[in-house]
Design a protein around this motif. Structure first.
Motif, PDB file in Angstrom:
ATOM      1  N   ILE A 217       0.902  -1.304  -0.168  1.00 38.78           N
ATOM      2  CA  ILE A 217       0.158   0.101   0.184  1.00 38.78           C
ATOM      3  C   ILE A 217       0.915   1.460   0.002  1.00 38.78           C
ATOM      4  O   ILE A 217       1.764   1.327   0.924  1.00 38.78           O
ATOM      5  N   THR A 218       0.528   2.207  -0.792  1.00 41.39           N
ATOM      6  CA  THR A 218       1.496   3.437  -1.043  1.00 41.39           C
ATOM      7  C   THR A 218       1.185   4.590  -0.152  1.00 41.39           C
ATOM      8  O   THR A 218      -0.288   4.711   0.208  1.00 41.39           O
TER       9      THR A 218
ATOM     10  N   VAL B  23       3.968  11.410   8.279  1.00 38.49           N
ATOM     11  CA  VAL B  23       2.846  10.901   7.539  1.00 38.49           C
ATOM     12  C   VAL B  23       1.377  11.291   7.872  1.00 38.49           C
ATOM     13  O   VAL B  23       1.351  11.811   9.247  1.00 38.49           O
ATOM     14  N   ASN B  24       0.616  11.245   7.003  1.00 41.83           N
ATOM     15  CA  ASN B  24      -0.642  11.826   7.489  1.00 41.83           C
ATOM     16  C   ASN B  24      -1.364  10.869   8.353  1.00 41.83           C
ATOM     17  O   ASN B  24      -1.385   9.535   8.109  1.00 41.83           O
TER      18      ASN B  24
ATOM     19  N   ILE C 113       2.465  -4.573   4.192  1.00 36.22           N
ATOM     20  CA  ILE C 113       3.215  -3.864   3.719  1.00 36.22           C
ATOM     21  C   ILE C 113       3.136  -2.479   3.173  1.00 36.22           C
ATOM     22  O   ILE C 113       2.440  -2.597   2.393  1.00 36.22           O
ATOM     23  N   ILE C 114       3.898  -1.515   3.671  1.00 40.37           N
ATOM     24  CA  ILE C 114       3.547  -0.206   3.126  1.00 40.37           C
ATOM     25  C   ILE C 114       4.766   0.369   2.344  1.00 40.37           C
ATOM     26  O   ILE C 114       5.735   0.282   2.882  1.00 40.37           O
ATOM     27  N   SER C 115       4.300   0.658   1.194  1.00 39.50           N
ATOM     28  CA  SER C 115       5.457   1.310   0.233  1.00 39.50           C
ATOM     29  C   SER C 115       5.450   3.031   0.574  1.00 39.50           C
ATOM     30  O   SER C 115       4.648   3.808   0.242  1.00 39.50           O
TER      31      SER C 115
ATOM     32  N   ASP D  52      11.971   8.576  -3.245  1.00 38.99           N
ATOM     33  CA  ASP D  52      12.546   7.078  -3.042  1.00 38.99           C
ATOM     34  C   ASP D  52      11.200   6.384  -2.463  1.00 38.99           C
ATOM     35  O   ASP D  52      10.339   7.005  -1.696  1.00 38.99           O
ATOM     36  N   SER D  53      11.482   5.091  -2.710  1.00 38.34           N
ATOM     37  CA  SER D  53      10.310   4.281  -2.227  1.00 38.34           C
ATOM     38  C   SER D  53      10.924   3.168  -1.164  1.00 38.34           C
ATOM     39  O   SER D  53      11.901   2.632  -1.560  1.00 38.34           O
TER      40      SER D  53
END
Length: 211
Positions: free
Chosen positions: A3-4, A43-44, A60-62, A68-69
């Motif tokens: 998830i981005t 982050v929000n 898993i969070i991207s 950069d990821s």
């Protein structure tokens, strides 16, 4: 699939700036782990909470940081107990090719026959220890309990391990069982009456002695 989530670099670590970040609806965080130098970011808060709620704590969070990821998992977070708000988060950068040890929630599905007949459902184990690669970690382990009668139980050994993960719990550990309901025998009226008779007899003897 990861998830981005967008993240902003946080270089000003003064308390006043941290407070401003929280007031803006963001949560200060740190990224560390596999091939990553520790980074402070923001982050929000609502987006992070929504991600964890919808995808589970092992999602898993991207993280997208200045182009950069980084693939991460939410390792730990702190909340304000009074405001019920996130105040800090730790993201752990993972190696997608290596296995991790994680705790996955156990969810029971269905209403057991034994419960309908008066039995009591007991669930000693609410999470299972698993070992898997990040992309193979299940969001939850669902167990069907509809067919359980009073006295039945499901052990770790009863679970069929998935092809992509290994269960690390002891096979003899009970996950759920249906117990016989506790029944306390009611006091019988006859027993109560018999307990009163000796007192009555004693009173009669005392009356005779007084005469």
């Amino acid at each position: 699939m990861a998830i981005t989530l967008e993240a902003k670099k946080r270089e000003d670590l003064r308390t006043s700036n941290t407070k401003a970040i929280r007031l803006a609806g963001e949560v200060p965080a740190i990224i560390y782990g596999y091939q990553v130098d520790p980074k402070t970011v923001a982050v929000n808060s609502l987006e992070l909470l929504k991600t964890v709620r919808d995808e589970g704590k092992n999602a898993i969070i991207s993280l997208q940081v200045d182009g950069d990821s980084v693939d991460v998992m939410l390792h730990e977070y702190q909340t304000d107990p009074l405001k019920d708000e996130l105040v800090h988060a730790d993201f752990y950068a993972v190696n997608m090719k290596e296995e991790l040890d994680v705790q996955v929630p156990v969810v029971l599905n269905g209403e057991a026959i034994g419960v309908k007949e008066g039995g009591v459902l007991q669930q000693p184990l609410y999470e299972l220890a698993l070992r898997a690669k990040p992309k193979d970690i299940p969001e939850q382990i669902t167990i069907e309990v509809a067919g359980l009668n009073v006295g039945d139980s499901i052990l770790v050994s009863d679970l069929k391990e998935g092809k992509n993960y290994e269960i690390m719990e002891d096979e003899g550990t009970t996950i759920v069982s249906i117990l016989v309901p506790d029944e306390e025998p009611a006091e019988e009226p006859e027993a109560a009456e018999e307990s009163e008779e000796p007192e009555a007899a004693a009173d009669t003897e005392e009356d005779k002695n007084e005469e």
